[in-house]
Scaffold this motif. Structure first.
Motif, mmCIF file in Angstrom:
data_model
loop_
_atom_site.group_PDB
_atom_site.id
_atom_site.type_symbol
_atom_site.label_atom_id
_atom_site.label_comp_id
_atom_site.label_asym_id
_atom_site.label_seq_id
_atom_site.Cartn_x
_atom_site.Cartn_y
_atom_site.Cartn_z
ATOM 1 N N UNK A 157 69.806 74.758 90.521
ATOM 2 C CA UNK A 157 69.654 75.926 89.829
ATOM 3 C C UNK A 157 69.213 75.388 88.125
ATOM 4 N N UNK A 158 69.452 74.274 87.775
ATOM 5 C CA UNK A 158 68.681 73.670 86.433
ATOM 6 C C UNK A 158 67.402 73.649 86.500
ATOM 7 N N UNK A 159 67.225 73.849 88.170
ATOM 8 C CA UNK A 159 65.243 73.838 88.271
ATOM 9 C C UNK A 159 64.633 74.556 87.975
ATOM 10 N N UNK A 160 65.668 75.773 88.772
ATOM 11 C CA UNK A 160 65.427 77.421 88.388
ATOM 12 C C UNK A 160 64.875 77.830 87.525
ATOM 13 N N UNK A 161 66.342 77.483 86.325
ATOM 14 C CA UNK A 161 66.131 77.856 84.713
ATOM 15 C C UNK A 161 64.598 77.274 83.605
ATOM 16 N N UNK A 162 65.028 75.857 84.445
ATOM 17 C CA UNK A 162 63.559 75.598 83.932
ATOM 18 C C UNK A 162 62.392 76.612 83.960
ATOM 19 N N UNK A 163 62.074 76.535 85.066
ATOM 20 C CA UNK A 163 60.843 77.283 85.058
ATOM 21 C C UNK A 163 61.168 78.771 84.111
ATOM 22 N N UNK A 164 62.538 79.532 84.370
ATOM 23 C CA UNK A 164 62.252 80.776 83.240
ATOM 24 C C UNK A 164 62.398 80.106 81.926
ATOM 25 N N UNK A 165 62.897 78.482 81.385
ATOM 26 C CA UNK A 165 62.772 78.880 80.162
ATOM 27 C C UNK A 165 61.131 78.886 80.142
ATOM 28 N N UNK A 166 60.349 77.578 80.733
ATOM 29 C CA UNK A 166 59.234 77.413 80.022
ATOM 30 C C UNK A 166 58.297 78.937 80.343
ATOM 31 N N UNK A 167 58.512 79.492 81.202
ATOM 32 C CA UNK A 167 57.625 81.054 81.417
ATOM 33 C C UNK A 167 58.587 82.443 80.054
ATOM 34 N N UNK A 168 59.335 81.675 79.529
ATOM 35 C CA UNK A 168 59.628 82.587 78.263
ATOM 36 C C UNK A 168 59.498 82.157 76.968
ATOM 37 N N UNK A 169 59.135 81.102 76.271
ATOM 38 C CA UNK A 169 58.570 81.377 75.587
ATOM 39 C C UNK A 169 59.589 79.702 74.531
ATOM 40 N N UNK A 170 60.036 78.807 75.550
ATOM 41 C CA UNK A 170 60.528 78.114 75.628
ATOM 42 C C UNK A 170 59.648 76.883 74.706
ATOM 43 N N UNK A 171 60.021 76.207 73.694
ATOM 44 C CA UNK A 171 58.849 75.023 72.944
ATOM 45 C C UNK A 171 60.482 73.477 73.827
ATOM 46 N N UNK A 172 61.368 73.246 73.494
ATOM 47 C CA UNK A 172 61.668 72.695 73.342
ATOM 48 C C UNK A 172 62.896 72.808 75.030
ATOM 49 N N UNK A 173 63.173 72.116 75.738
ATOM 50 C CA UNK A 173 64.326 72.181 77.047
ATOM 51 C C UNK A 173 64.910 71.196 76.904
#
Length: 369
Positions: free
Chosen positions: A121-137
């Motif tokens: 799930x985290x892998x999916x969430x990381x991709x979501x974050x990257x696609x939606x403006x997160x500069x830092x994960x």
């Protein structure tokens, strides 16, 4: 502090010169994705500091249509990380190190009976974050079994310009397992120290430790996320503070890339006292963003080069930065001005270090050069 009045946590923000830094930058304009157990609205975190986010939790097999809100957290780990970054300090909560930043909660199954699914799930969430403006994960956890999914997700986020922080783990004296995620090139592996600058005995350490931050006694969500209690935050909390440190630097220098932010954090870290360039307990040292914001130290260097990548064997030795004195060089000059930098006295000795913050996992790691 209601649940922790008998054990008041130390004021690590004063040691970090947070009030002075906030006059220069407070994290405004930077989104930090906290991929974790979600976020529950609690006293001490303003609603405007937390974005809607997303839940990537997998539904139970017998309830395939069941959904989970991103703004819920049955365990409290993700809520704690959120507060460490953007909390307002009221109601027993910590004051966040980057109060002007925005946190994007990405809820996984961490802290639930379905935690076995959190890695994928985290892998999916990381991709979501990257696609939606997160500069830092911010990854204040690790997962060995889903590494083959996490690695390409993190690499994808890096192509989108994100900077990723991963907790080293809290398995110190038991078996010193370290977070496998931190072996991925470009990911910063974070260890934990206490208020005196000593590494926590629980902190996992190894050749993939890159930086450290405070992870000692702090306000932590407890009692099934119904109260604040003073407990060791471990490398989970330290990772949130490292992410917040990056948010401060990036807020002041919005034109920098992830590589440049990482480079100045490494260059300006309060170095190990054993005289080495780095060691396995604190990496290159304790994140000290005040050197960047208040002293203008650190050379961002080339925007497209990972500061932890091995240098080409035929490359000339780079000349020392002329932009500003780094902590190790400037400390002596400032000795008469102030007693010294916070975290400067790292009594490493035989101290060993343990696994993930409030958390768990992983295995042995890599080397970047």
């Amino acid at each position: 502090m209601p649940a922790a009045a008998d054990t008041e946590p130390p004021d690590y923000l004063t040691l970090m010169k947070a009030e002075e830094m906030w006059k220069v930058a407070d994290g405004s304009g930077i989104t930090v994705a906290v991929v974790d157990s979600g976020y529950k609205p609690v006293p001490g975190v303003r609603s405007e500091s937390v974005l809607p986010g997303v839940s990537v939790m997998s539904p139970p097999i017998k309830e395939p249509d069941k959904t989970y809100p991103a703004h819920d957290d049955v365990e409290g780990h993700g809520t704690t990380m959120t507060a460490a970054i953007v909390g307002d300090g009221t109601g027993g909560a910590p004051k966040g190190l980057a109060p002007g930043a925005k946190v994007m909660p990405v809820r996984t199954s961490l802290g639930t009976p379905m935690a076995f699914a959190a890695g994928a799930e985290g892998a999916k969430g990381i991709r979501y974050a990257a696609d939606n403006g997160a500069k830092i994960i911010n990854l204040s956890w690790g997962d060995y079994y889903a590494f083959e999914k996490l690695k390409p997700a993190i690499e994808y986020a890096q192509t989108k310009g994100a900077l990723v922080f991963a907790a080293m783990g809290n398995q110190g004296e038991s078996n010193n397992a370290t977070n496998l995620i931190a072996k991925i090139p470009g990911v910063l592996g974070i260890g934990a120290i206490d208020e005196t600058g000593e590494p926590l005995a629980s902190t996992s350490h190894g050749h993939t430790t890159d930086l450290a931050a405070y992870g000692g006694k702090a306000p932590i969500r407890c009692k099934d996320n119904t109260a604040w209690c003073a407990k060791d935050g471990g490398t989970s909390y330290a990772t949130a503070l490292a992410s917040a440190s990056a948010a401060l630097v990036w807020s002041a220098h919005p034109d920098w890339t992830a590589n440049q932010v990482a480079r100045v954090l490494i260059e300006t870290a309060s170095p190990p006292v054993d005289g080495s360039k780095r060691n396995d307990w604190v990496g290159y040292g304790v994140a000290s963003p005040s050197w960047v914001l208040l002293k203008k130290a650190g050379n961002p260097g080339a925007p497209g080069i990972d500061p932890l990548a091995p240098a080409p064997t035929n490359a000339p030795t780079p000349a020392p930065s002329q932009t500003a004195a780094a902590p190790a060089e400037a400390a002596a000059a400032e000795a008469e001005e102030e007693e010294g930098l916070p975290w400067q006295w790292l009594a490493l000795g035989a101290v060993v270090v343990v696994g993930l913050g409030l958390g768990f996992i992983v295995t042995v790691k890599r080397r970047r050069g």
